[in-house]
Design a protein around this motif. Structure first.
Motif: not given
Length: 400
Positions: A3-10, A12-13, A52-53
């Motif tokens: 499963e891929q994850w991404r953050n709110w601001s997109e 980071l994926r 940030p990551p």
């Protein structure tokens, strides 16, 4: 299938080996034991509002999304214990139903409580610290597979390190907050010219419960924002014209504001006394070099000093300045130019926003840097909760 994850601001994926969603501490401890047996790295995530990551990992990502809600509360003591994954958007109304409220919020409330505490998220107001200072007790799952609790009264050294710890000491499971009885605030906003705003800045900061301003680069104008009890007039100069908004509501409804567009953000914290000079240089550079494509406003806020190891306000009253750009537009050159200004004014970066600093520079910005890392090594000697980014951030390659 992974499963891929991404953050709110997109911005980071990534695709970890697996995403775990424990519902309670028992499930969390079991998955930590499994990860230890497999010698896998573990990172925890709340709402994914950080840019940030911090949570990027090829191994195990632990989402706290099922660990939500109020565990217990004491209205007389004005405290409540919450599951760490509780979103701030949910927390406000649920506390309100009990007659309780957080003393302050940030500009938005998209974050989960664990992330807001762990990254030092803050609001504005000279009398208020970062949100982490509202925590009076923390409960964490450790790399060793147990549960530890700490507070200012019980293991103060661990508590001050854990309050802003980026998930590097353990995974928050429950957080106990110091609260206030529910209260209402009147929010007023004025548009004024920039020089007028700067001339009256000290009075606005001292004379309002909450105060901040937005500066608009395209028209070189400021929007002042004040929050005060409805029955109290501010002890500050009040503009006679340009009133943009005047509304009153419960604190959890009136302090954070909804944000329609997604953005990338860099925010730095400088000493309070350096704030005006730093802002003037930020303003000068944007007008001279970046005005054509700096589409977003600059936010100026204040924070009270605290004694938390890695808080951006550790040991000093603070001004923060946030630079934003639409998440679909280039921002690298713009941010790099302004970061140099913040660094020249002894700036510390917000842990949850974009910046380029690493351990060799960060270690000189925090008086309790070494104290934090002594606790970190004690809590996680094998670096189980560190990813590649945190190793650079902390200078922790020896834990690899």
């Amino acid at each position: 299938m992974a499963e891929q994850w991404r953050n709110w601001s997109e911005n980071l994926r990534f695709t970890p080996t697996r995403i775990e969603r424990p519902a309670d501490e028992e499930e969390l401890l079991a998955l930590l034991a499994r990860a230890a047996d497999e010698e896998r790295q573990v990172r925890a995530v709340g709402a994914g509002h950080s840019m940030p990551p911090l949570v990027v990992t090829p191994d195990v990502l632990v989402s706290l999304e099922r660990m939500q809600g109020i565990v217990e509360h004491d209205a007389d003591a004005r405290e409540a214990t919450l599951w760490a994954g509780t979103p701030l958007q949910r927390l406000g109304p649920e506390l309100h139903a009990l007659g309780l409220a957080m003393e302050n919020y940030g500009d938005v409330n998209y974050q989960a409580l664990a992330g807001a505490i762990g990254t030092g998220t803050h609001g504005s107001g000279g009398g208020f610290g970062v949100l982490s200072t509202q925590a009076v007790g923390l409960r964490m799952a450790t790399a060793a597979g147990g549960i530890v609790e700490c507070s200012a009264r019980e293991d103060d050294e661990l508590f001050r390190a854990a309050q802003v710890s980026l998930g590097a000491l353990g995974i928050f499971t429950r957080i106990r907050l110091r609260l206030e009885p529910t209260f209402r605030l009147r929010r007023r906003e004025w548009c004024v010219d920039t020089e007028t705003a700067l001339a009256q800045l000290d009075g606005h900061i001292a004379g309002n419960r909450n105060f901040d301003f937005y500066w608009y680069p395209r028209r070189d104008e400021v929007r002042l924002r004040t929050l005060n009890p409805p029955e109290r007039e501010p002890d500050a100069p009040t503009p006679r014209s340009g009133l943009y908004r005047d509304e009153t509501g419960w604190s959890h409804e009136i302090i954070p504001r909804p944000q329609t567009f997604k953005y990338i953000e860099m925010e730095y914290a400088v000493p309070l006394a350096a704030g005006p000079a730093c802002f003037r240089e930020v303003r000068r550079r944007i007008r001279a070099r970046h005005r054509r494509y700096a589409a977003w406003r600059v936010l100026y806020r204040t924070i009270k000093a605290d004694d938390t190891c890695l808080s951006i306000a550790s040991g000093r009253d603070t001004v923060t300045m946030a630079i934003l750009q639409n998440n679909t537009l280039p921002h690298e050159d713009y941010f790099a130019d302004l970061e140099a200004v913040f660094r020249a004014h002894d700036g510390r970066p917000h842990w949850g926003k974009t910046h380029t600093l690493e351990a060799d520079t960060l270690s000189g910005l925090y008086p309790q840097w070494r104290r934090f890392h002594d606790v970190r090594r004690r809590m996680d000697p094998k670096g189980r909760f560190l990813n590649r980014y945190l190793r650079r951030l902390f200078g922790a390659e020896e834990d690899a």
